[in-house]
Motif scaffolding. Structure first.
Motif, PDB file in Angstrom:
ATOM      1  N   ARG A   1       0.700  -1.325   0.043  1.00  0.00           N
ATOM      2  CA  ARG A   1       0.143  -0.158   0.292  1.00  0.00           C
ATOM      3  C   ARG A   1       1.047   1.413   0.419  1.00  0.00           C
ATOM      4  NH1 ARG A   1      -3.434  -0.979   5.053  1.00  0.00           N
ATOM      5  NH2 ARG A   1      -4.136   1.559   4.155  1.00  0.00           N
ATOM      6  N   PHE A   2       1.995   0.976   0.268  1.00  0.00           N
ATOM      7  CA  PHE A   2       3.050   2.282   1.143  1.00  0.00           C
ATOM      8  C   PHE A   2       4.486   1.941   0.283  1.00  0.00           C
ATOM      9  CE2 PHE A   2      -0.709   3.891   3.952  1.00  0.00           C
ATOM     10  CZ  PHE A   2      -0.875   3.113   4.136  1.00  0.00           C
ATOM     11  N   PHE A   3       5.255   1.119   0.283  1.00  0.00           N
ATOM     12  CA  PHE A   3       6.512   1.690   0.351  1.00  0.00           C
ATOM     13  C   PHE A   3       6.456   1.271  -1.166  1.00  0.00           C
ATOM     14  CE2 PHE A   3       7.047   2.095   4.157  1.00  0.00           C
ATOM     15  CZ  PHE A   3       7.710   1.328   5.005  1.00  0.00           C
ATOM     16  N   ILE A   4       5.705   0.457  -2.253  1.00  0.00           N
ATOM     17  CA  ILE A   4       6.219  -0.040  -3.092  1.00  0.00           C
ATOM     18  C   ILE A   4       5.987   1.521  -4.109  1.00  0.00           C
ATOM     19  CG2 ILE A   4       5.552  -1.771  -5.527  1.00  0.00           C
ATOM     20  CD1 ILE A   4       6.412  -4.328  -2.814  1.00  0.00           C
ATOM     21  N   PRO A   5       4.652   1.628  -4.340  1.00  0.00           N
ATOM     22  CA  PRO A   5       3.967   2.544  -5.019  1.00  0.00           C
ATOM     23  C   PRO A   5       5.132   4.067  -5.184  1.00  0.00           C
ATOM     24  CG  PRO A   5       2.205   1.337  -3.530  1.00  0.00           C
ATOM     25  CD  PRO A   5       3.001   0.825  -3.228  1.00  0.00           C
ATOM     26  N   ALA A   6       5.361   4.080  -3.834  1.00  0.00           N
ATOM     27  CA  ALA A   6       6.008   5.395  -3.758  1.00  0.00           C
ATOM     28  C   ALA A   6       7.892   5.801  -4.577  1.00  0.00           C
ATOM     29  CB  ALA A   6       6.506   5.530  -2.098  1.00  0.00           C
ATOM     30  N   LEU A   7       7.905   4.037  -4.518  1.00  0.00           N
ATOM     31  CA  LEU A   7       8.900   4.011  -5.630  1.00  0.00           C
ATOM     32  C   LEU A   7       9.130   4.666  -7.193  1.00  0.00           C
ATOM     33  CD1 LEU A   7      11.038   1.016  -4.313  1.00  0.00           C
ATOM     34  CD2 LEU A   7      11.001   3.508  -3.553  1.00  0.00           C
ATOM     35  N   ALA A   8       7.452   5.032  -7.501  1.00  0.00           N
ATOM     36  CA  ALA A   8       7.049   5.134  -8.586  1.00  0.00           C
ATOM     37  C   ALA A   8       7.526   6.577  -9.691  1.00  0.00           C
ATOM     38  CB  ALA A   8       5.507   4.289  -9.331  1.00  0.00           C
ATOM     39  N   ASP A   9       7.214   7.691  -8.111  1.00  0.00           N
ATOM     40  CA  ASP A   9       7.424   8.157  -8.109  1.00  0.00           C
ATOM     41  C   ASP A   9       8.906   8.764  -8.056  1.00  0.00           C
ATOM     42  OD1 ASP A   9       5.611   9.138  -6.264  1.00  0.00           O
ATOM     43  OD2 ASP A   9       5.438   8.454  -7.895  1.00  0.00           O
ATOM     44  N   VAL A  10      10.265   8.213  -8.353  1.00  0.00           N
ATOM     45  CA  VAL A  10      11.823   8.470  -7.845  1.00  0.00           C
ATOM     46  C   VAL A  10      12.067   7.832  -9.888  1.00  0.00           C
ATOM     47  CG1 VAL A  10      13.654   7.336  -7.115  1.00  0.00           C
ATOM     48  CG2 VAL A  10      11.318   7.375  -5.560  1.00  0.00           C
ATOM     49  N   PRO A  11      12.857   9.276  -9.984  1.00  0.00           N
ATOM     50  CA  PRO A  11      13.087   9.466 -11.422  1.00  0.00           C
ATOM     51  C   PRO A  11      14.147   8.159 -11.850  1.00  0.00           C
ATOM     52  CG  PRO A  11      13.421  11.721 -10.363  1.00  0.00           C
ATOM     53  CD  PRO A  11      12.457  11.033  -9.024  1.00  0.00           C
ATOM     54  N   GLU A  12      15.356   8.413 -11.217  1.00  0.00           N
ATOM     55  CA  GLU A  12      16.457   7.820 -11.532  1.00  0.00           C
ATOM     56  C   GLU A  12      16.535   6.602 -10.588  1.00  0.00           C
ATOM     57  OE1 GLU A  12      17.660   6.794 -14.733  1.00  0.00           O
ATOM     58  OE2 GLU A  12      18.596   5.872 -13.513  1.00  0.00           O
ATOM     59  N   LEU A  13      15.790   5.545 -10.281  1.00  0.00           N
ATOM     60  CA  LEU A  13      15.868   4.507  -9.016  1.00  0.00           C
ATOM     61  C   LEU A  13      17.461   3.761  -9.238  1.00  0.00           C
ATOM     62  CD1 LEU A  13      14.092   3.418  -6.368  1.00  0.00           C
ATOM     63  CD2 LEU A  13      13.741   1.870  -7.615  1.00  0.00           C
ATOM     64  N   ASP A  14      17.913   4.310  -7.862  1.00  0.00           N
ATOM     65  CA  ASP A  14      19.142   2.676  -7.383  1.00  0.00           C
ATOM     66  C   ASP A  14      18.788   2.347  -6.176  1.00  0.00           C
ATOM     67  OD1 ASP A  14      21.545   5.386  -7.454  1.00  0.00           O
ATOM     68  OD2 ASP A  14      19.995   5.138  -6.104  1.00  0.00           O
ATOM     69  N   GLY A  15      19.793   1.735  -5.500  1.00  0.00           N
ATOM     70  CA  GLY A  15      19.720   1.741  -3.850  1.00  0.00           C
ATOM     71  C   GLY A  15      19.299   2.247  -3.178  1.00  0.00           C
ATOM     72  N   ASN A  16      20.672   3.554  -3.207  1.00  0.00           N
ATOM     73  CA  ASN A  16      20.754   4.703  -2.608  1.00  0.00           C
ATOM     74  C   ASN A  16      19.691   5.758  -2.249  1.00  0.00           C
ATOM     75  OD1 ASN A  16      23.126   4.894  -1.050  1.00  0.00           O
ATOM     76  ND2 ASN A  16      23.746   4.774  -2.970  1.00  0.00           N
ATOM     77  N   ALA A  17      18.534   6.029  -3.373  1.00  0.00           N
ATOM     78  CA  ALA A  17      17.721   6.116  -3.344  1.00  0.00           C
ATOM     79  C   ALA A  17      16.101   5.903  -2.114  1.00  0.00           C
ATOM     80  CB  ALA A  17      17.143   6.694  -5.098  1.00  0.00           C
ATOM     81  N   VAL A  18      16.170   4.595  -2.520  1.00  0.00           N
ATOM     82  CA  VAL A  18      15.015   4.530  -1.734  1.00  0.00           C
ATOM     83  C   VAL A  18      14.592   4.811  -0.490  1.00  0.00           C
ATOM     84  CG1 VAL A  18      14.033   1.235  -0.782  1.00  0.00           C
ATOM     85  CG2 VAL A  18      15.308   2.420  -3.030  1.00  0.00           C
ATOM     86  N   ALA A  19      15.895   4.983  -0.018  1.00  0.00           N
ATOM     87  CA  ALA A  19      15.343   5.268   1.874  1.00  0.00           C
ATOM     88  C   ALA A  19      15.587   6.258   1.889  1.00  0.00           C
ATOM     89  CB  ALA A  19      16.988   5.177   2.532  1.00  0.00           C
ATOM     90  N   PRO A  20      15.456   7.651   0.819  1.00  0.00           N
ATOM     91  CA  PRO A  20      15.168   8.879   1.152  1.00  0.00           C
ATOM     92  C   PRO A  20      13.666   9.099   0.585  1.00  0.00           C
ATOM     93  CG  PRO A  20      17.332   8.789  -0.160  1.00  0.00           C
ATOM     94  CD  PRO A  20      16.942   7.053   0.537  1.00  0.00           C
ATOM     95  N   ALA A  21      13.445   7.938  -0.255  1.00  0.00           N
ATOM     96  CA  ALA A  21      12.111   7.609  -1.018  1.00  0.00           C
ATOM     97  C   ALA A  21      10.750   7.441   0.252  1.00  0.00           C
ATOM     98  CB  ALA A  21      11.731   7.322  -1.916  1.00  0.00           C
ATOM     99  N   LEU A  22      11.762   6.610   0.948  1.00  0.00           N
ATOM    100  CA  LEU A  22      10.699   5.899   2.120  1.00  0.00           C
ATOM    101  C   LEU A  22      10.446   7.347   3.832  1.00  0.00           C
ATOM    102  CD1 LEU A  22      11.334   2.497   1.475  1.00  0.00           C
ATOM    103  CD2 LEU A  22       9.295   3.415   0.753  1.00  0.00           C
TER     104      LEU A  22
END
Ligand SMILES: CSCC[C@@H](NC(=O)CCC(=O)O)C(=O)O
Ligand SMILES: [Mg+2]
Length: 368
Positions: free
Chosen positions: A69-90
């Motif tokens: 419901r929250f974490f995976i949908p939140a990654l849809a808005d990350v333009p250039e996704l990589d390992g370092n981008a996940v924690a800030p997005a969540l």
């Protein structure tokens, strides 16, 4: 990378024997696995939450819900996704560190596989194999315990950890010392089963030359652990209390721990685990790799982490057959008390399709 979706897979892994701790008995490990599918590679992450919120507040079905419901949908808005981008997005979401860790690891694994870099190289591994300890549950009798410990020592484990609780602490430690001698590296783990009222009793462990006593008090009782450290001579190690690099820095500053058990799932992922390693090393505090009965997926990443320079005592990175008759990856096999650090891209292992299918109870695909 562009994330096209995440597969959530529930598997059920029967243990080779019941594993009893101060908070319950585990006979089958229900595990949530994530497979992140990107435009460049796929990556795997293992959520270490237990079936019930007994080790911590997290549990498998809560992780499924919060990821869906929250974490995976939140990654849809990350333009250039990589390992370092996940924690800030969540970061805006509170807690659920084990769920966050699984998602970050799956994305990081995909990134590293795409770039042909190993997890060990990414984290800063300095060894190609790590010394292994083993965690031994509470048993019905001292004889049963001594048989189990003898078997693990024969298998080559370099350190024995005994689960303890009120009524099962000094006697089993004394019995192991009397049977196997003072040279065996020995420690205990209480999983928060005691309080400061037990301090004098816990000082009764001091004559046995333990490496450490792990998480004797409630995870929120950091000051209590600092007080205990003034009463007992056995070094105090924290596990459940250390949920972040900030928590580690505070605990060290308060004198609440002399050693830290690092579990990437408990702290939100391998990148935070490395930060905790760095904070502890900067303060001269030894760390070791804890375990949550991981399959080869989580075990591979834990072994890579355990190869960092500050991991100076054997961890709970046991062989696959400590818990499972058949692993879902190529098994981790103890060699002279050590496990080899995977060298392949990413975590360096992938599930064996037939083995994975045999233990799968549910699969959901979440497209982005
Ligand atoms: C089911 S108990 C899991 C938590 C426990 N883990 C272990 O004792 C080691 C488990 C393992 O070898 O993976 C700990 O508190 O350190
Ligand atoms: Mg522990």
């Amino acid at each position: 990378m562009k994330l096209s979706g995440v597969e959530l897979r529930l598997i059920s892994m029967p243990l080779v024997a019941p594993f009893r701790t101060s908070f319950g008995v585990e006979t089958t490990r229900e595990i949530l696995l994530l497979r992140a599918v990107t435009d460049e590679a796929e990556g795997w992450g293992e959520c270490v939450a237990m079936s019930d919120p007994l080790y911590s507040s997290e549990y498998v079905h809560a992780a499924v819900d919060v990821l869906t419901r929250f974490f995976i949908p939140a990654l849809a808005d990350v333009p250039e996704l990589d390992g370092n981008a996940v924690a800030p997005a969540l970061a805006k979401f509170k807690g659920h560190r084990m769920a966050k860790a699984a998602l970050e690891t799956a994305v990081l694994d995909a990134e590293l596989r795409a770039q042909g870099r190993s997890m060990g190289r990414e984290l800063g591994a300095v060894r190609d194999r790590v010394p292994c300890g083993v965690s031994v549950g509470i048993m019905d009798s001292i004889d049963e315990l001594l048989d189990a410990v003898g078997g693990y020592l024969d298998a080559g484990y370099l350190r024995i950890k005994l689960k303890i609780e009120p009524g099962w602490d000094i006697a089993p430690v004394r019995a192991v010392r009397e049977r196997f001698g003072d040279e065996v590296l020995l420690q205990v783990d209480a999983n928060t089963a005691y309080t400061m009222a037990d301090a004098r009793h816990l000082a009764g462990l001091d004559p046995f030359g333990l490496l450490l006593i792990e998480q004797p008090f409630d995870e929120e009782d950091v000051l209590g652990h600092a007080e205990l450290a003034r009463v007992v001579s056995t070094p105090v190690c924290l596990d459940e209390s250390i949920t972040s690099a900030r928590a580690a820095a505070d605990a060290i500053r308060l004198g609440a721990c002399q050693i830290v058990n690092i579990k990437p799932g408990r702290v939100g992922g391998y990148l935070e685990a490395r930060r905790i390693h760095d904070v502890c090393s900067a303060n001269g505090v030894a760390v070791w790799a804890g375990g949550m009965l991981e399959t080869g997926i989580g075990r591979a990443a834990n072994v890579a982490l355990a190869a960092l320079p500050g991991f100076t005592v054997p961890g709970d990175t046991s062989a696959s057959d400590r818990y499972y008759r058949t692993d879902i990856t190529e098994p981790f096999v103890l060699d002279q008390g050590h496990l080899a650090v995977p060298t392949g891209p990413g975590i360096g292992v992938t599930p064996i399709p037939d083995e994975l299918a045999a233990v799968t109870s549910k699969v959901d695909w979440l497209p982005l």
